[in-house]
Design an enzyme around this catalytic site. Structure first.
Site, PDB file in Angstrom:
ATOM      1  N   ASP A 167       0.827  -1.210   0.000  1.00 60.15           N
ATOM      2  CA  ASP A 167       0.000   0.000   0.000  1.00 60.15           C
ATOM      3  C   ASP A 167       0.861   1.260   0.000  1.00 60.15           C
ATOM      4  O   ASP A 167       0.544   2.237  -0.685  1.00 60.15           O
ATOM      5  CB  ASP A 167      -0.924   0.013   1.221  1.00 60.15           C
ATOM      6  CG  ASP A 167      -2.096  -0.945   1.076  1.00 60.15           C
ATOM      7  OD1 ASP A 167      -2.321  -1.434  -0.045  1.00 60.15           O
ATOM      8  OD2 ASP A 167      -2.774  -1.198   2.085  1.00 60.15           O
ATOM      9  N   GLU A 276      -9.233   0.425   4.236  1.00 61.63           N
ATOM     10  CA  GLU A 276      -8.586   1.528   3.525  1.00 61.63           C
ATOM     11  C   GLU A 276      -7.274   1.062   2.919  1.00 61.63           C
ATOM     12  O   GLU A 276      -6.619   0.138   3.430  1.00 61.63           O
ATOM     13  CB  GLU A 276      -8.320   2.707   4.468  1.00 61.63           C
ATOM     14  CG  GLU A 276      -9.579   3.378   5.010  1.00 61.63           C
ATOM     15  CD  GLU A 276     -10.333   4.183   3.967  1.00 61.63           C
ATOM     16  OE1 GLU A 276      -9.816   4.361   2.858  1.00 61.63           O
ATOM     17  OE2 GLU A 276     -11.453   4.640   4.271  1.00 61.63           O
ATOM     18  N   CYS A 277      -6.855   1.738   1.843  1.00 60.41           N
ATOM     19  CA  CYS A 277      -5.632   1.358   1.136  1.00 60.41           C
ATOM     20  C   CYS A 277      -4.391   2.074   1.650  1.00 60.41           C
ATOM     21  O   CYS A 277      -3.285   1.796   1.213  1.00 60.41           O
ATOM     22  CB  CYS A 277      -5.782   1.664  -0.350  1.00 60.41           C
ATOM     23  SG  CYS A 277      -5.983   3.432  -0.695  1.00 60.41           S
ATOM     24  N   GLY A 278      -4.569   3.018   2.581  1.00 59.42           N
ATOM     25  CA  GLY A 278      -3.419   3.732   3.112  1.00 59.42           C
ATOM     26  C   GLY A 278      -3.461   5.226   2.874  1.00 59.42           C
ATOM     27  O   GLY A 278      -2.800   5.987   3.583  1.00 59.42           O
TER      28      GLY A 278
END
Length: 319
Positions: A167, A276-278
């Protein structure tokens, strides 16, 4: 790897918690179009990042319509019309190597190419540029032009072996590099409260802790159905996968179709405790964890190399 941690320009000091609270009270009463109109006038260094999901496409279309209306109300002088054909706008106040044609589109549009997007997503990115006649700033993992480049540096299926580093490398670092190079101080996001999880408590305007980056969520109050109704009503180009059961689209390896109408992001990261992806988590914490992971990997690699040398030396002694 760049060590920049915040936008190159400083957010005005009047964006205090009390000021943000007062702004959000007012923004809650406005339509997304009015929120965007306000933001385009009031927020410094405004950009939009998108993976061309439904909400991001609605925002892009709204910005384009606002821009058309503004141009009709305040026509560009004929003497400057020739610049409409240029990809770069010399009047943009950011670094000259990354200028942006604000006459064609007033908010720089950033696409993070993770190297693992669906072909349909990449096709949509091209269609959107043609449909709106706008430039697109593409950012990839540092030092990589292809998936092969990325896997040569970090190995195959990194999302399985080291999800945090994945990520960071494909989303977080390229995004921070984009913010720095474009002088971004405020970023338009497609997050909505109806997406649940951490997004359920979204403010329309947020100040990111630590970095000082402003984040605008103009469609925070909208439902998925409202987004879809807008897409259809205004004939906005959208991802072909949306007609195949996908509701939220990320990388091909971590996105599945879903029939869960209560949670549109349920098709993302199936089987993982992850939402969440970051891009919307604590940047400094994530960077520190990434750096610690890299040091550990380097130490393990060095130890492995030392063992191999010792084994080679022992084999020579025996021979």
């Amino acid at each position: 790897m760049p060590e920049s941690t915040a936008p190159s320009n400083t957010i005005p000091t009047y964006f205090t918690p009390a000021y943000l609270k007062a702004i959000n009270i007012k923004l809650e009463k406005l339509s997304p179009e009015k929120i965007l109109e306000w933001a385009m006038i009031s927020l410094p260094g405004l950009i939009q990042t998108t993976a061309f999901g439904p909400t991001g496409l609605v925002i892009l279309d709204m910005i384009n319509r606002i821009h058309i209306d503004q141009q009709a109300a305040h026509p560009t002088p004929a003497s400057s019309s020739a610049s409409e054909q240029d990809d770069d706008d010399e009047d943009y106040p950011g670094p000259k190597k990354h200028v942006y044609n604000t006459r064609r589109h007033p908010v720089p549009l950033i696409f993070l190419d993770t190297m693992y997007h669906f072909p349909e997503t990449l096709d949509l990115a091209q269609r959107v540029q043609e449909h709106y006649n706008i430039p697109l700033k593409v950012y990839k993992p540092e030092g990589c032009e292809t998936t092969a480049d990325f896997e040569r540096l970090y190995g195959e299926r990194l999302w399985e072996t080291d999800d945090l580093s994945y990520d960071y490398l494909i989303k977080v670092e390229p995004a921070r590099r984009a913010y720095e190079e474009l002088g971004a101080q405020a970023v338009i996001s497609g997050r909505r409260r109806s997406q649940k999880g951490d997004r359920a408590r979204l403010d329309i305007l947020e100040l990111e802790a630590g970095t000082g980056l402003l984040k605008l969520n103009p469609l925070a109050t909208w439902s998925y159905q409202q987004v879809w109704t807008y897409l259809r009503a205004h004939q906005v180009p959208f991802n072909a996968l949306l007609d195949q059961g996908y509701r939220s689209i990320g990388d091909w390896h971590s996105t599945r179709p879903t029939t869960n109408l209560e949670d549109e992001r349920s098709g993302r990261w199936e089987g993982k405790a992850k939402t969440e992806c970051g891009l919307h988590v604590d940047y400094f914490k994530m960077r520190a964890e990434f750096q610690a992971t890299q040091k550990k990997k380097q130490a393990l690699a060095a130890a492995q190399k030392e063992r191999e040398l010792e084994e080679q030396a022992a084999a020579l002694t025996i021979a």
